[in-house]
Design a protein around this motif. Structure first.
Motif, PDB file in Angstrom:
ATOM      1  N   GLY A 161      56.511  60.068 108.501  1.00  0.00           N
ATOM      2  CA  GLY A 161      55.528  61.028 108.980  1.00  0.00           C
ATOM      3  C   GLY A 161      55.128  62.061 107.960  1.00  0.00           C
ATOM      4  O   GLY A 161      54.894  63.230 108.300  1.00  0.00           O
ATOM      5  N   VAL A 162      55.053  61.666 106.692  1.00  0.00           N
ATOM      6  CA  VAL A 162      54.700  62.600 105.626  1.00  0.00           C
ATOM      7  C   VAL A 162      53.283  63.124 105.834  1.00  0.00           C
ATOM      8  O   VAL A 162      52.343  62.362 106.041  1.00  0.00           O
ATOM      9  N   ASP A 163      53.127  64.437 105.799  1.00  0.00           N
ATOM     10  CA  ASP A 163      51.817  65.088 105.828  1.00  0.00           C
ATOM     11  C   ASP A 163      51.481  65.417 104.376  1.00  0.00           C
ATOM     12  O   ASP A 163      52.035  66.359 103.800  1.00  0.00           O
ATOM     13  N   VAL A 164      50.591  64.624 103.772  1.00  0.00           N
ATOM     14  CA  VAL A 164      50.335  64.749 102.337  1.00  0.00           C
ATOM     15  C   VAL A 164      49.847  66.146 101.948  1.00  0.00           C
ATOM     16  O   VAL A 164      50.369  66.736 100.994  1.00  0.00           O
ATOM     17  N   PRO A 165      48.861  66.744 102.634  1.00  0.00           N
ATOM     18  CA  PRO A 165      48.448  68.099 102.252  1.00  0.00           C
ATOM     19  C   PRO A 165      49.584  69.119 102.321  1.00  0.00           C
ATOM     20  O   PRO A 165      49.698  69.993 101.456  1.00  0.00           O
ATOM     21  N   VAL A 166      50.442  69.005 103.335  1.00  0.00           N
ATOM     22  CA  VAL A 166      51.580  69.922 103.450  1.00  0.00           C
ATOM     23  C   VAL A 166      52.549  69.708 102.287  1.00  0.00           C
ATOM     24  O   VAL A 166      53.066  70.666 101.689  1.00  0.00           O
ATOM     25  N   MET A 167      52.811  68.447 101.954  1.00  0.00           N
ATOM     26  CA  MET A 167      53.698  68.135 100.829  1.00  0.00           C
ATOM     27  C   MET A 167      53.145  68.714  99.536  1.00  0.00           C
ATOM     28  O   MET A 167      53.876  69.352  98.753  1.00  0.00           O
ATOM     29  N   LEU A 168      51.871  68.524  99.271  1.00  0.00           N
ATOM     30  CA  LEU A 168      51.272  69.010  98.032  1.00  0.00           C
ATOM     31  C   LEU A 168      51.280  70.530  97.971  1.00  0.00           C
ATOM     32  O   LEU A 168      51.447  71.113  96.895  1.00  0.00           O
ATOM     33  N   GLU A 169      51.110  71.185  99.092  1.00  0.00           N
ATOM     34  CA  GLU A 169      51.179  72.651  99.107  1.00  0.00           C
ATOM     35  C   GLU A 169      52.602  73.125  98.817  1.00  0.00           C
ATOM     36  O   GLU A 169      52.810  74.121  98.114  1.00  0.00           O
ATOM     37  N   GLN A 170      53.603  72.413  99.324  1.00  0.00           N
ATOM     38  CA  GLN A 170      54.991  72.742  99.004  1.00  0.00           C
ATOM     39  C   GLN A 170      55.245  72.568  97.516  1.00  0.00           C
ATOM     40  O   GLN A 170      55.917  73.395  96.885  1.00  0.00           O
ATOM     41  N   PHE A 171      54.702  71.490  96.943  1.00  0.00           N
ATOM     42  CA  PHE A 171      54.820  71.283  95.495  1.00  0.00           C
ATOM     43  C   PHE A 171      54.207  72.457  94.736  1.00  0.00           C
ATOM     44  O   PHE A 171      54.759  72.938  93.736  1.00  0.00           O
ATOM     45  N   ARG A 172      53.046  72.929  95.189  1.00  0.00           N
ATOM     46  CA  ARG A 172      52.377  74.029  94.489  1.00  0.00           C
ATOM     47  C   ARG A 172      53.207  75.311  94.547  1.00  0.00           C
ATOM     48  O   ARG A 172      53.260  76.067  93.573  1.00  0.00           O
ATOM     49  N   GLU A 173      53.863  75.536  95.661  1.00  0.00           N
ATOM     50  CA  GLU A 173      54.729  76.710  95.776  1.00  0.00           C
ATOM     51  C   GLU A 173      55.907  76.602  94.802  1.00  0.00           C
ATOM     52  O   GLU A 173      56.273  77.579  94.128  1.00  0.00           O
ATOM     53  N   GLU A 174      56.512  75.416  94.710  1.00  0.00           N
ATOM     54  CA  GLU A 174      57.615  75.219  93.764  1.00  0.00           C
ATOM     55  C   GLU A 174      57.129  75.376  92.328  1.00  0.00           C
ATOM     56  O   GLU A 174      57.853  75.912  91.471  1.00  0.00           O
ATOM     57  N   SER A 175      55.913  74.929  92.059  1.00  0.00           N
ATOM     58  CA  SER A 175      55.346  75.070  90.721  1.00  0.00           C
ATOM     59  C   SER A 175      55.130  76.531  90.361  1.00  0.00           C
ATOM     60  O   SER A 175      55.396  76.953  89.232  1.00  0.00           O
ATOM     61  N   ARG A 176      54.629  77.303  91.316  1.00  0.00           N
ATOM     62  CA  ARG A 176      54.420  78.729  91.052  1.00  0.00           C
ATOM     63  C   ARG A 176      55.738  79.431  90.732  1.00  0.00           C
ATOM     64  O   ARG A 176      55.807  80.271  89.824  1.00  0.00           O
ATOM     65  N   GLU A 177      56.783  79.081  91.466  1.00  0.00           N
ATOM     66  CA  GLU A 177      58.085  79.678  91.207  1.00  0.00           C
ATOM     67  C   GLU A 177      58.616  79.247  89.838  1.00  0.00           C
ATOM     68  O   GLU A 177      59.190  80.054  89.091  1.00  0.00           O
ATOM     69  N   PHE A 178      58.431  77.968  89.492  1.00  0.00           N
ATOM     70  CA  PHE A 178      58.900  77.506  88.183  1.00  0.00           C
ATOM     71  C   PHE A 178      58.129  78.188  87.057  1.00  0.00           C
ATOM     72  O   PHE A 178      58.705  78.529  86.018  1.00  0.00           O
ATOM     73  N   ALA A 179      56.837  78.402  87.246  1.00  0.00           N
ATOM     74  CA  ALA A 179      56.033  79.082  86.226  1.00  0.00           C
ATOM     75  C   ALA A 179      56.592  80.481  85.950  1.00  0.00           C
ATOM     76  O   ALA A 179      56.623  80.931  84.792  1.00  0.00           O
ATOM     77  N   ARG A 180      57.050  81.156  86.984  1.00  0.00           N
ATOM     78  CA  ARG A 180      57.667  82.472  86.782  1.00  0.00           C
ATOM     79  C   ARG A 180      59.007  82.344  86.064  1.00  0.00           C
ATOM     80  O   ARG A 180      59.350  83.166  85.203  1.00  0.00           O
ATOM     81  N   ARG A 181      59.748  81.311  86.425  1.00  0.00           N
ATOM     82  CA  ARG A 181      61.076  81.120  85.839  1.00  0.00           C
ATOM     83  C   ARG A 181      61.020  80.801  84.350  1.00  0.00           C
ATOM     84  O   ARG A 181      61.878  81.228  83.575  1.00  0.00           O
ATOM     85  N   LYS A 182      60.019  80.065  83.933  1.00  0.00           N
ATOM     86  CA  LYS A 182      59.944  79.616  82.547  1.00  0.00           C
ATOM     87  C   LYS A 182      59.354  80.645  81.600  1.00  0.00           C
ATOM     88  O   LYS A 182      59.566  80.587  80.381  1.00  0.00           O
TER      89      LYS A 182
END
Length: 379
Positions: free
Chosen positions: A352-373
């Motif tokens: 039951g993967v919701d692709v838009p929801v998954m991609l938005e979660q990825f974007r949130e993780e990316s934003r956090e990683f951008a701050r970390r790096k």
């Protein structure tokens, strides 16, 4: 002019004079004049050992090929494999031969690509052995700003993901080494020979430098642009284009309707690309010698492309339309499915993967990683 670390080596000669030097490199280890890093160190310093990642120091080994120690025919220097069946580490016997280890390989800025873990393993091994480690830095071809994809989760480490990076991580190899050395408290005596002239917002296509294949699966810069997204196809029963002249650009299988898939993907209006129906017969890898149909992804705008969105959307579109689609089983008993290792988690196989929801979660993780790096930026 954009210069990589090897082009600036004379400014750092003091690091190597009077020391036994070991070099981890590959065919991309070249300076701006196409002279190999092997030859430069052989002529200038006391190069006593070469260490081979996947594909070999001269690029003469196939993907996954395992070799024993041999002698480099052009320099007479012994070559030790860091891509062995039992280990991908520097052994104590190898480390006893050298005083300092140098790393020079062009990376593609994507978490799955194995060279970065050869570097990080060597960093850890040098830290434990009290040896100096030098990264001859190279530009990130996907720029040093854009970050995409989820961050690798604990418990999903492998040789296609052994450090919690986002998929497209926006760091140079030297910056990754600095980050790992600090975050993991390795306390390695690390030196980074910096690039010159490169700015973080530059793609490889902005540098004016010719593309050198880091491996046979990455023949063009356009391949690199798509690779962070389409590499996940390797974890499925679809062809990711290996065995064609456009790996990671051509995606398909014998059971796909090429025109239907191209029409459906183009209707999604993903930025920077167009999908063209294509027919192909892989010369090796999945569906070797079989007639396949699918799409070729053409890059129209390097900067607009968001490869993670492309790869994830394409994979789930095919899964929705074709019951023949499947994820590959684990390579060996007790291991995780390859899609989990590539994905850095089990999310791709969840029901039951919701692709838009998954991609938005990825974007949130990316934003956090951008701050970390950010604290580890050299440029």
């Amino acid at each position: 002019m954009i210069l990589n670390g090897i082009d600036c080596i004379d400014k750092y000669a003091h690091l190597f004079v009077g020391k036994r030097v070991g070099l981890i490199t590959a065919p991309t280890g070249l300076n701006k004049d196409f002279v190999s890093t092997i030859q430069i160190f052989h002529e200038k310093f006391n190069l006593v050992a070469l260490f081979s990642p996947e594909h070999g120091v001269r690029g003469d080994l196939a993907a996954g090929a395992l070799v024993d120690t041999y002698v480099d025919p052009l320099t007479g220097v012994p070559v030790y494999s860091l891509y062995r069946k039992d280990s991908k580490r520097l052994t104590q016997e190898m480390l006893d031969e050298v005083d300092i280890i140098v790393y020079d390989i062009q990376d593609v800025g994507t978490r799955y690509y194995t060279f970065i873990y050869t570097m990080l393993y060597a960093l850890e091994d040098c830290a434990q052995a009290g040896k100096e480690f030098v990264v001859l830095d190279r530009i990130n071809p996907l720029d040093g700003v854009t970050v995409e994809g989820n961050v690798l989760k604990s418990g999903f480490e492998s040789f296609v993901g052994n450090y919690p990076l986002s998929v497209r991580y926006g760091l140079t190899p030297g910056e990754v080494a600095m980050m790992a050395n600090d975050e993991r408290q390795l306390n390695c005596k690390l030196h980074v020979v910096r690039c010159e002239g490169w700015e973080r917002n530059m793609l490889f296509s902005d540098t004016g430098r010719p593309w050198i294949m880091p491996s046979i699966g990455i023949p063009r810069f356009e391949t690199v642009v798509l690779y962070p997204g389409t590499c996940i196809i390797e974890g499925t029963n679809l062809s990711e284009g290996r065995g064609t002249t456009a790996p990671f650009e051509i995606i398909g299988a014998p059971f796909i309707d090429a025109y239907q898939l191209a029409d459906e993907m183009n209707a999604k209006k993903l930025p920077g690309v167009v999908f063209r129906p294509v027919y192909f017969k892989p010369s090796f890898s999945k569906f070797q010698g079989e007639h396949c149909a699918g799409v070729q992804i053409h890059v129209l705008d390097n900067r607009a492309v968001r490869p993670i969105d492309i790869g994830v959307t394409l994979m789930y579109t095919i899964q929705k339309n074709y019951e023949q689609f499947s994820f590959l089983p684990p390579f060996r008993e007790g291991s995780r499915p390859f899609i989990d290792l590539l994905g850095g988690g089990s999310h791709y196989r969840e029901t039951g993967v919701d692709v838009p929801v998954m991609l938005e979660q990825f974007r949130e993780e990316s934003r956090e990683f951008a701050r970390r790096k950010q604290p580890y930026h050299l440029y």
